[in-house]
Design a protein around this motif. Structure first.
Motif, mmCIF file in Angstrom:
data_model
loop_
_atom_site.group_PDB
_atom_site.id
_atom_site.type_symbol
_atom_site.label_atom_id
_atom_site.label_comp_id
_atom_site.label_asym_id
_atom_site.label_seq_id
_atom_site.Cartn_x
_atom_site.Cartn_y
_atom_site.Cartn_z
ATOM 1 N N GLU A 1 -13.418 -31.674 15.205
ATOM 2 C CA GLU A 1 -12.004 -31.941 15.484
ATOM 3 C C GLU A 1 -11.114 -31.094 14.559
ATOM 4 O OE1 GLU A 1 -10.826 -34.190 17.804
ATOM 5 O OE2 GLU A 1 -8.714 -33.847 17.273
ATOM 6 N N ILE B 1 -17.124 -37.659 27.031
ATOM 7 C CA ILE B 1 -16.708 -36.695 28.044
ATOM 8 C C ILE B 1 -15.994 -37.442 29.153
ATOM 9 C CG2 ILE B 1 -17.512 -34.892 29.627
ATOM 10 C CD1 ILE B 1 -19.162 -33.943 27.525
ATOM 11 N N THR B 2 -14.717 -37.136 29.326
ATOM 12 C CA THR B 2 -13.935 -37.823 30.354
ATOM 13 C C THR B 2 -14.163 -37.144 31.710
ATOM 14 O OG1 THR B 2 -12.071 -36.340 30.044
ATOM 15 C CG2 THR B 2 -12.119 -38.328 28.668
ATOM 16 N N ASP B 3 -13.691 -37.788 32.749
ATOM 17 C CA ASP B 3 -13.810 -37.183 34.084
ATOM 18 C C ASP B 3 -13.063 -35.860 34.136
ATOM 19 O OD1 ASP B 3 -15.336 -39.229 34.869
ATOM 20 O OD2 ASP B 3 -13.761 -40.290 36.009
ATOM 21 N N GLU B 4 -11.921 -35.832 33.445
ATOM 22 C CA GLU B 4 -11.134 -34.600 33.411
ATOM 23 C C GLU B 4 -11.916 -33.484 32.711
ATOM 24 O OE1 GLU B 4 -8.864 -32.888 34.654
ATOM 25 O OE2 GLU B 4 -8.694 -31.387 33.057
ATOM 26 N N ASP B 5 -12.600 -33.843 31.590
ATOM 27 C CA ASP B 5 -13.437 -32.844 30.899
ATOM 28 C C ASP B 5 -14.508 -32.314 31.846
ATOM 29 O OD1 ASP B 5 -12.126 -33.119 28.472
ATOM 30 O OD2 ASP B 5 -13.482 -34.690 27.760
ATOM 31 N N LYS B 6 -15.129 -33.240 32.571
ATOM 32 C CA LYS B 6 -16.206 -32.835 33.494
ATOM 33 C C LYS B 6 -15.683 -31.853 34.530
ATOM 34 C CE LYS B 6 -19.169 -36.805 33.526
ATOM 35 N NZ LYS B 6 -18.911 -38.109 34.104
ATOM 36 N N ARG C 1 -13.094 -29.989 34.308
ATOM 37 C CA ARG C 1 -12.721 -28.725 33.670
ATOM 38 C C ARG C 1 -13.957 -27.867 33.405
ATOM 39 N NH1 ARG C 1 -12.561 -26.970 28.649
ATOM 40 N NH2 ARG C 1 -13.089 -28.954 27.683
ATOM 41 N N LEU C 2 -15.012 -28.504 32.904
ATOM 42 C CA LEU C 2 -16.243 -27.747 32.631
ATOM 43 C C LEU C 2 -16.807 -27.153 33.922
ATOM 44 C CD1 LEU C 2 -17.834 -30.045 29.916
ATOM 45 C CD2 LEU C 2 -16.776 -27.797 29.591
ATOM 46 N N PRO D 1 -8.950 -26.699 27.688
ATOM 47 C CA PRO D 1 -8.551 -28.084 27.426
ATOM 48 C C PRO D 1 -7.024 -28.175 27.522
ATOM 49 C CG PRO D 1 -10.043 -27.281 25.721
ATOM 50 C CD PRO D 1 -9.712 -26.103 26.578
ATOM 51 N N GLU D 2 -6.554 -29.291 28.091
ATOM 52 C CA GLU D 2 -5.122 -29.409 28.378
ATOM 53 C C GLU D 2 -4.249 -29.198 27.130
ATOM 54 O OE1 GLU D 2 -4.673 -33.008 30.602
ATOM 55 O OE2 GLU D 2 -2.544 -32.513 30.948
#
Ligand code: 173
Length: 501
Positions: free
Chosen positions: A56, A91-96, A98-99, A126-127
């Motif tokens: 981080e 890992i959020t759905d948004e991360d998934k 994006r990946l 990443p946003e």
């Protein structure tokens, strides 16, 4: 501490506001008393209390931030690496999603221009990182104007000149550059890619262009210099610290490491409001936590950049120029000059040049574009000081909104030595690493070659004022054709969010 290393188990016991230890790069720090002074707020540190915070920490701090800000007695020493529990990354759905987009992004051969990098980056970054890099001040009028201003300049090409061979190389402050551009300074490179600014150092070496190292890089200054090839030219961008002893140390160290020009930022006595960046913060954290000011009075409501910029001295003035000259022999250039009157003052103070810039539209909204200031500065320097441009002794640079070699050639025609490009390279490495930056520079070279031919200018010296019609440049209300590729990447700004569930 004695020679024994701390165990992860012991560190894990200090996981509260009352006693808060964290691990960064294998070392343990007691940050209990620092919690309320952390520019990014206490909440984010408490999330890692008793744990390894390196992942981080890295993207948003210069590497020595923790060691310079914490008193020595709070450095508790190294931790036994095998005993540290891995921090679980959710890992959020948004991360998934994006990946997956990252996985399926266009190949570099499909990336045809600098706008394409921006389009890809917006979808794969990443946003938070996208918000930080792409944001600009207030209503984002100036960031758009920086690009749009180039649309008010049109070419007057010459024909029937032998353009079999064209040469777009030039010199910047006396140093060879393969093109009339340089990689300008942009903070926090690791937000976009783990190698951060080193992506730029490596690509700059390969393509023979100059990198301006930012004060607030994610990699350390020495790491960036160490990664340069022998003889590779680098400049340094400088934020002037309220503590001049710190600034003196930075400047003299830079000179001793071979830096060839000092670009002193003069357009940021306070950081502008970048609302896209600020909203990110509000969306990511509980607003009541974010709005609390620390005991140092640092406002933490204003996004990542403002929080870490409180060291910049708003008291910097023309009087400091003599001091800078007394501490270094490097050429001194003011970065962020915004009207011809100040360009004349810079010349009269014996500086080596100016970057006509509004900080990529991130500072004063409705500041004019660098290219417009270039045109008026050249006129007044000629009338009042008898100078002609390009000029070796006093060099003018422009940055902001540049996406094409044609933009650069317009600035060169009007008298600029070279043009700084920032965001497009960030987007290139955020999406594709160093290969992206190499590809971006390859694209620019191809554009220079073709456009010099089409202009009838075999060399950069042949790109003269008569090759452009800039008669409308300072008219701010003229019809310009819509620039669809560019507009695609700048979404409608978002209003405040209703918190109705
Ligand atoms: O434009 C910026 O974001 C910038 O220059 C900056 C300044 C201080 C901290 C981080 C970034």
């Amino acid at each position: 501490m004695s020679g024994t290393k701390l165990s992860g188990k012991e560190v894990a016991q200090h996981s509260s506001r009352e006693s808060c230890w964290i691990i960064v790069h294998g070392n343990v720090y007691d940050v209990t008393e620092f919690l309320d002074d952390h520019p990014g707020g206490s909440k984010i540190i408490l999330k890692y209390a008793g744990k390894d915070a390196t992942a981080e920490y890295d993207p948003i701090h210069p590497p020595d931030a923790i060691t310079t800000n914490l008193p020595k007695e709070k450095h508790l020493g190294p931790v036994e690496p095998d005993t540290v529990e891995k921090v679980e990354v959710k890992i959020t759905d948004e991360d998934k999603a994006r990946l997956e987009r990252m996985e399926n992004k266009p190949s570099l051969t499909e990336v045809l221009n600098l706008h394409d990098f921006e389009y890809v980056a917006k979808q794969v970054m990443p946003e938070k990182a996208w918000a930080y890099y792409s944001s600009a001040a207030d209503d984002e009028i100036t960031i758009r104007e920086n690009h749009a201003a180039f649309h008010r300049i049109w070419f007057r090409p010459r024909i029937l000149r032998d353009v079999t061979e064209v040469d777009y190389s030039t010199k910047i402050l006396g140093h060879a550059s393969s093109m009339p551009i340089y990689i300008t300074a942009t903070a926090l490179g690791k937000l976009g890619h783990p190698d951060g600014e080193l992506n730029l150092t490596r690509a700059a070496a390969k393509h023979g262009v100059i990198q301006m190292i930012p004060t607030l890089a994610s990699c350390s200054f020495d790491e960036i210099v160490d990664n340069a090839q022998p003889g590779q030219v680098q400049f340094l961008q400088l934020y002037v610290n309220k503590d001049r002893a710190v600034t003196k140390r930075i400047v003299q160290h830079a000179e001793s490491r071979g830096i060839k020009g000092l670009f002193i930022t003069v357009d940021a006595p306070q950081l502008g409001r970048r609302e896209k960046d600020m909203r990110q913060k509000f969306e990511a954290e509980d607003p009541s936590e974010v709005t609390k000011a620390g005991s140092d009075g640092v406002d933490r409501t204003q996004g990542a950049a403002r929080a870490i910029s409180s060291f910049i001295d708003p008291g910097l003035s023309w009087k400091d120029v003599a001091w800078f000259k007394s501490i270094t022999k490097m050429p001194l250039i003011l970065k962020g000059v915004q009207c011809w009157e100040d360009v004349l003052m810079a010349y009269d103070h014996g500086l080596a040049g100016c970057v006509l810039s509004n900080h990529g539209g991130r500072q004063l909204d409705f500041a004019r574009s660098g290219i417009e200031i270039l045109a008026e500065s050249v006129t007044h320097l000629k009338e009042k000081r008898g100078l002609t441009f390009p000029n070796e002794k006093f060099q003018l640079f422009v940055d902001g909104g540049v996406r094409r070699a044609t933009d650069v050639l317009k600035a060169v025609a009007l008298g600029a030595t070279a043009v700084g490009i920032g965001r497009p390279f960030l987007y290139a490495f955020s999406s594709y690493g160093v290969d992206g930056v190499n590809h971006a520079l390859t694209i620019l070279k191809a554009e220079f070659e073709m456009n010099l031919r089409l202009l009838g200018a075999p060399t950069i010296k042949d790109v003269v004022p008569e090759m452009v019609d800039a008669s409308n440049l300072s008219s701010h209300i003229v019809a310009v054709p819509q620039d669809t590729l560019y507009e695609n990447n700048y979404e409608v700004m978002k209003p405040a969010t209703m918190r109705i569930k």
